[in-house]
Design an enzyme around this catalytic site. Structure first.
Site, PDB file in Angstrom:
ATOM      1  N   GLU A 183       0.832  -1.212   0.000  1.00  0.00           N
ATOM      2  CA  GLU A 183       0.000   0.000   0.000  1.00  0.00           C
ATOM      3  C   GLU A 183       0.862   1.255   0.000  1.00  0.00           C
ATOM      4  O   GLU A 183       1.667   1.474   0.902  1.00  0.00           O
ATOM      5  CB  GLU A 183      -0.910  -0.025   1.242  1.00  0.00           C
ATOM      6  CG  GLU A 183      -1.782   1.212   1.368  1.00  0.00           C
ATOM      7  CD  GLU A 183      -2.729   1.134   2.563  1.00  0.00           C
ATOM      8  OE1 GLU A 183      -2.910   0.030   3.128  1.00  0.00           O
ATOM      9  OE2 GLU A 183      -3.277   2.181   2.931  1.00  0.00           O
ATOM     10  N   LYS A 185       1.624   5.476  -0.122  1.00  0.00           N
ATOM     11  CA  LYS A 185       1.125   6.755   0.386  1.00  0.00           C
ATOM     12  C   LYS A 185       2.251   7.780   0.189  1.00  0.00           C
ATOM     13  O   LYS A 185       3.413   7.444   0.404  1.00  0.00           O
ATOM     14  CB  LYS A 185       0.767   6.619   1.874  1.00  0.00           C
ATOM     15  CG  LYS A 185       0.036   7.823   2.448  1.00  0.00           C
ATOM     16  CD  LYS A 185      -0.360   7.591   3.902  1.00  0.00           C
ATOM     17  CE  LYS A 185      -1.111   8.793   4.452  1.00  0.00           C
ATOM     18  NZ  LYS A 185      -1.456   8.650   5.871  1.00  0.00           N
ATOM     19  N   GLU A 219      -5.216   2.899  -2.027  1.00  0.00           N
ATOM     20  CA  GLU A 219      -6.201   3.576  -1.173  1.00  0.00           C
ATOM     21  C   GLU A 219      -6.595   4.911  -1.811  1.00  0.00           C
ATOM     22  O   GLU A 219      -5.727   5.712  -2.187  1.00  0.00           O
ATOM     23  CB  GLU A 219      -5.612   3.832   0.225  1.00  0.00           C
ATOM     24  CG  GLU A 219      -6.543   4.709   1.066  1.00  0.00           C
ATOM     25  CD  GLU A 219      -6.179   4.791   2.540  1.00  0.00           C
ATOM     26  OE1 GLU A 219      -5.787   3.763   3.121  1.00  0.00           O
ATOM     27  OE2 GLU A 219      -6.295   5.894   3.101  1.00  0.00           O
ATOM     28  N   ASP A 289     -11.254   1.729   4.563  1.00  0.00           N
ATOM     29  CA  ASP A 289     -10.197   2.181   5.471  1.00  0.00           C
ATOM     30  C   ASP A 289     -10.452   3.662   5.757  1.00  0.00           C
ATOM     31  O   ASP A 289      -9.804   4.545   5.195  1.00  0.00           O
ATOM     32  CB  ASP A 289      -8.822   1.966   4.839  1.00  0.00           C
ATOM     33  CG  ASP A 289      -7.713   2.262   5.835  1.00  0.00           C
ATOM     34  OD1 ASP A 289      -8.033   2.524   7.007  1.00  0.00           O
ATOM     35  OD2 ASP A 289      -6.538   2.256   5.446  1.00  0.00           O
TER      36      ASP A 289
END
Ligand code: GLT
Ligand code: MN
Ligand code: MN
Length: 387
Positions: A183, A185, A219, A289
């Site tokens: 994931e 970010k 995400e 999430d």
């Protein structure tokens, strides 16, 4: 809420323990909600109609728990899941909260910290496997820098590769059958995080020893923070066979990590995302999430969880309507309906020569209106419920 938008197990809606259990702390203010014990979180999710619950190791087992405490806690949680018919599809590891990870986990400069991070992840894999999870998410929240004077970033990538390779071997060795979902970010909590986008991970995965075991967990908020189009990241992951998991929430671009209820900030992008996931037949968990506003009590948290799923199902219904709308479909079909284009789908000497010999009415092609204004307006009207 006796309507068509009731969540069912086949929708595969899941939430992290840390999402409904979020206590509303932020950098400027303390917790506003009492702790929610994991077993109560499971009960709340069952009441909301969710299918699954995900967890970090320390969402369930405190970092310093003894072996016997750990086993007792896990037993209690398992039986709560069984009682409420909630599954655990995904597990992950907390490599960001404890101060030991202040310089990173797998990429930290101190080799003892790196070894501890790998050991902690192996134990989190044991826990996930015990609870039946088959997806293991790795979010490297602390894998980054405030000053790039501290290490060469290519060295960090090598360390990350070494750790992921090791963890793949551990899963094979123990026959856990995990698929890892990485994931991305761009920043927060670090000034900059390595592997800032899903695309960066898609470039990293083919360099691993077991690329087939590793995919991504994009995400919404994380791509929006970087000002990017989330759907495009998801589509690239899907097309590469790497969409192993997805974190649904919402976020206004250019802000701190907001983790809003799914669809609550950018409803048109949420619609296009749901339409895409449904169109391609994405079959994995739809994981929310996100967390409830800081203004809420646990009743509000329940509403938040219901809202995420309900919005997804409403948008799914709108997507069906969009596909069934004759005017929309005619507009979409008319855009690519030129049958006299030279064929260049596969290279050959013949079609090379044919393509090189072709003439194009450049000015004519550039003049033709594409009717995307009408198409978008009709899409908006479907979305706004007036068609
Ligand atoms: C944390 C982060 C999320 C990650 C979780 C998994 S933890 O809440 O903000 O985006 O998915 O580690
Ligand atoms: Mn987030
Ligand atoms: Mn996430």
């Amino acid at each position: 809420m006796a309507d068509a938008f009731v969540p069912r197990p086949e929708h595969k809606f899941s939430f992290g323990l840390w999402t409904v259990g979020n206590r509303g702390r932020d950098p400027f203010g303390d917790a506003v909600r009492d702790p929610l014990p994991p077993e109560e979180a499971v009960a709340l999710l069952a009441e909301a109609g969710a299918w699954g619950v995900n967890l970090h190791d320390n969402d369930l087992v405190p970092i310093d728990a003894s072996a016997s405490d750990r086993d007792r806690i896990v037993r209690g949680f398992r039986s709560a899941c069984e009682r409420h018919a909630i599954v655990v599809p995904m597990a992950t590891v907390n490599l960001f909260y404890d101060p030991v990870f202040r310089d990173g986990a797998f990429t930290a400069n101190d080799p003892r910290v790196r070894a501890y991070a790998v050991q902690k992840t192996m134990r989190a894999m044991d826990l996930g496997a015990e609870l039946g999870a088959r997806i293991f998410v790795l979010w490297g929240g602390r894998e980054g820098t405030e000053t790039d004077a501290c290490r060469r970033p290519d060295e960090a990538i090598k360390r990350l590769r070494e750790a992921v390779n090791y963890l793949c071997e551990y899963s094979i060795d123990r026959e856990y059958g995990f698929k890892f979902a990485l994931e991305a970010k761009p920043n927060e909590p670090r000034g900059d995080i390595y592997m800032a986008t899903t695309g960066a991970y898609l470039g990293f995965i083919p360099t691993l020893d077991h690329p087939e075991m590793v995919g991504v967990n994009p995400e919404v908020a994380h791509e929006h923070m970087a000002g990017l189009n989330f759907l495009h990241a998801v589509a690239q992951a899907w097309e590469a066979g790497k969409l192993f998991h997805v974190d649904l929430n919402d976020q206004f671009p250019g802000r701190y990590d907001q983790d809003f209820r799914f669809g609550s900030a950018n409803v048109k992008s949420a619609f296009c995302l749901v339409k895409f996931l449904e169109d391609v037949g994405y079959d994995g968990p739809r994981h929310f999430d996100a967390h409830a506003y800081r203004t809420e009590d646990y009743r509000g948290v329940l509403e938040f969880a219901r809202g995420c799923m309900r919005t997804y199902l409403i948008l799914r219904e709108r997507a069906k309507q969009w596909h069934a709308d004759a005017e929309i479909q005619a507009l979409v079909a008319s855009v690519g309906d030129a049958h006299d284009a030279p064929n260049f789908s596969r290279y050959s000497q013949r079609n090379r020569d044919a393509l090189l010999a072709s003439t194009f009415d450049r000015a004519g092609l550039a003049k033709r209106g594409l009717a995307y204004e009408r198409l978008d307006q009709l899409t908006m009207e479907v979305l706004l419920g007036v068609r």
